[in-house]
Design a protein around this motif. Structure first.
Motif, short mmCIF file in Angstrom:
data_model
loop_
_atom_site.label_atom_id
_atom_site.label_comp_id
_atom_site.label_asym_id
_atom_site.label_seq_id
_atom_site.Cartn_x
_atom_site.Cartn_y
_atom_site.Cartn_z
N SER A 147 0.81 -1.22 0.00
CA SER A 147 0.00 0.00 0.00
C SER A 147 0.85 1.27 0.00
O SER A 147 0.33 2.37 -0.23
N ASP A 148 2.15 1.14 0.25
CA ASP A 148 3.03 2.31 0.28
C ASP A 148 3.56 2.69 -1.10
O ASP A 148 4.22 3.73 -1.24
N ILE A 149 3.29 1.89 -2.11
CA ILE A 149 3.85 2.15 -3.44
C ILE A 149 3.44 3.52 -3.96
O ILE A 149 4.26 4.25 -4.54
N SER A 150 2.20 3.91 -3.74
CA SER A 150 1.72 5.18 -4.28
C SER A 150 2.47 6.38 -3.69
O SER A 150 2.65 7.40 -4.36
N LYS A 152 5.64 6.02 -1.80
CA LYS A 152 7.09 5.81 -1.73
C LYS A 152 7.72 5.46 -3.07
O LYS A 152 8.93 5.60 -3.23
N GLY A 153 6.95 4.98 -4.01
CA GLY A 153 7.51 4.58 -5.29
C GLY A 153 8.57 3.50 -5.11
O GLY A 153 8.37 2.52 -4.39
N LEU A 154 9.72 3.68 -5.75
CA LEU A 154 10.79 2.69 -5.70
C LEU A 154 11.28 2.42 -4.28
O LEU A 154 11.73 1.31 -3.97
N LYS A 155 11.19 3.42 -3.41
CA LYS A 155 11.65 3.26 -2.03
C LYS A 155 10.86 2.19 -1.28
O LYS A 155 11.30 1.71 -0.24
N THR A 156 9.71 1.80 -1.82
CA THR A 156 8.93 0.72 -1.21
C THR A 156 9.75 -0.56 -1.14
O THR A 156 9.58 -1.37 -0.22
N LYS A 239 9.08 1.68 -13.65
CA LYS A 239 7.76 2.32 -13.53
C LYS A 239 7.50 2.86 -12.12
O LYS A 239 6.55 3.61 -11.90
N PHE A 240 8.38 2.51 -11.18
CA PHE A 240 8.22 3.00 -9.82
C PHE A 240 9.05 4.25 -9.54
O PHE A 240 9.08 4.75 -8.42
N GLY A 241 9.75 4.76 -10.57
CA GLY A 241 10.45 6.04 -10.44
C GLY A 241 11.89 5.93 -9.99
O GLY A 241 12.25 6.47 -8.94
N THR A 242 12.74 5.26 -10.76
CA THR A 242 14.15 5.12 -10.40
C THR A 242 14.86 6.46 -10.40
O THR A 242 15.66 6.77 -9.51
N ASN A 243 14.58 7.30 -11.39
CA ASN A 243 15.23 8.61 -11.47
C ASN A 243 14.77 9.54 -10.36
O ASN A 243 15.57 10.30 -9.78
N LYS A 244 13.48 9.49 -10.02
CA LYS A 244 12.93 10.34 -8.96
C LYS A 244 13.57 10.00 -7.63
O LYS A 244 13.90 10.89 -6.83
N SER A 245 13.77 8.70 -7.38
CA SER A 245 14.38 8.27 -6.12
C SER A 245 15.81 8.79 -5.99
O SER A 245 16.20 9.32 -4.95
N GLY A 246 16.59 8.67 -7.07
CA GLY A 246 17.97 9.15 -7.06
C GLY A 246 18.05 10.66 -6.94
O GLY A 246 18.92 11.19 -6.23
N GLY A 247 17.14 11.36 -7.58
CA GLY A 247 17.11 12.81 -7.52
C GLY A 247 16.81 13.33 -6.13
O GLY A 247 17.41 14.31 -5.67
N GLY A 248 15.90 12.66 -5.45
CA GLY A 248 15.56 13.05 -4.08
C GLY A 248 16.74 12.91 -3.14
O GLY A 248 16.96 13.76 -2.26
N LEU A 249 17.51 11.84 -3.32
CA LEU A 249 18.69 11.61 -2.49
C LEU A 249 19.75 12.68 -2.76
O LEU A 249 20.36 13.21 -1.82
N ALA A 250 19.96 13.01 -4.02
CA ALA A 250 20.95 14.02 -4.39
C ALA A 250 20.62 15.37 -3.77
O ALA A 250 21.50 16.08 -3.25
N LYS A 251 19.36 15.74 -3.78
CA LYS A 251 18.93 17.02 -3.19
C LYS A 251 19.15 17.02 -1.69
O LYS A 251 19.56 18.03 -1.10
N TYR A 252 18.86 15.90 -1.06
CA TYR A 252 19.04 15.81 0.40
C TYR A 252 20.50 15.98 0.78
O TYR A 252 20.83 16.71 1.73
N ILE A 253 21.39 15.31 0.04
CA ILE A 253 22.83 15.40 0.33
C ILE A 253 23.31 16.85 0.23
O ILE A 253 24.01 17.35 1.12
#
Length: 287
Positions: A147-150, A152-156, A239-253
């Motif tokens: 149920s967390d896919i929507s 968290k996307g790939l982070k699920t 389809k779960f957003g591999t680029n979005k997940s990496g981008g979020g980490l880069a911004k956090y760093i």
């Protein structure tokens, strides 16, 4: 599963592990309030003194040739051979300081809250990895489900077998890693299968390991190249957003490095991110 009616095996792949093995083994033996079964070391042919250290200290191990190794098959074979209720995967370079690391790690499984768990990882270095660990391993525990896919996307499907535990019956039921020789991300491969089958994964913040690296840019590139190969071979994950997940980490760093005025990280940052991005692209293309 009753908390007094279970057993747990620890499975550790080894390669050139002379700097780690004795301290790691000692930390396993110090664990309290757990029904520890076997500690299974699988040693890939090495060029250092790991094998002699194991022999001198009467530590049981199995030895394999280099061409027999893959991150998935070594763990899969050991888990299938185990007779324990829970199998715990650990990498050789983690440092375990708590005597309750293992108890805390497996408790959510024993309580029936989930079928797999993973530990909190902290880096002892003040580098980029420090911030990636902060982002990926917060100080609050949680359970992840389908149920967390929507949200968290790939982070699920984030799951790390640097320090993890899995209900062995569930691992066998899901056919482990399907006999594949995965170059990396075998933990995510299994996590996807577990989550999509209706299973749950627990992140346990009070089961702590120290996991620290100072990778060169070349090493970063090679690691992300393997990750790119993995995602190319398992393109259903895109389809779960591999680029979005990496981008979020880069911004956090970047945000954390600016906040702490970490000059060394800020200087390294653009080159590190470029190595990751290039490695991923090359990996996906070569696959």
């Amino acid at each position: 599963m009753g908390q007094n009616k279970y057993s747990v095996d620890i499975i550790v792949p080894l390669y050139n592990a002379e700097d780690y093995i004795l301290d790691l083994h000692s930390s396993f033996l110090k664990q309290k309030e757990v029904s520890l079964g076997e500690i299974v070391y699988i040693l890939t042919e090495s060029s250092d003194n790991t094998e002699q250290i194991l022999r001198d200290n009467h530590i049981f191990f199995k030895k394999i040739k280099r061409d027999e190794f893959s991150h998935s098959t070594v763990r899969e074979n050991a888990a299938y051979s185990s007779r324990a209720d829970i199998v715990t995967f650990v990498t050789q370079d983690v440092v375990i300081e708590s005597e309750f690391w293992l108890k805390n790690l497996i408790t959510p499984i024993l309580l029936g809250n989930c079928e797999a768990t993973y530990s909190r990882q902290i880096s002892k270095y003040n580098n980029i990895e420090k911030y990636t660990r902060e982002k990926n391993y917060p100080d609050v525990s949680f359970i992840t489900t389908k149920s967390d896919i929507s949200s968290k996307g790939l982070k699920t499907f984030f799951f790390s077998d640097a320090s993890s535990a899995i209900l062995r019956a569930k691992f066998v039921e899901l056919n482990g890693y399907d006999g594949k020789k995965l170059p990396t991300n075998e933990d995510m491969y299994f996590a996807y299968k577990l989550i999509m089958s209706g299973g749950k994964i627990g992140y346990v913040s009070d089961s702590v390991v120290y996991h620290s690296h100072n990778f060169s840019l070349k090493e970063i590139y090679e690691r992300y190249k393997l990750t790119g190969i993995f995602f190319k071979q398992n393109s259903y994950l895109d389809k779960f957003g591999t680029n979005k997940s990496g981008g979020g980490l880069a911004k956090y760093i970047l945000k954390r490095a600016i906040c702490e005025k970490n000059i060394k990280v800020l200087i390294r940052y653009p080159f590190d991110m470029a190595a990751r991005l290039l490695g991923m692209k090359v990996g996906k293309h070569s696959a």
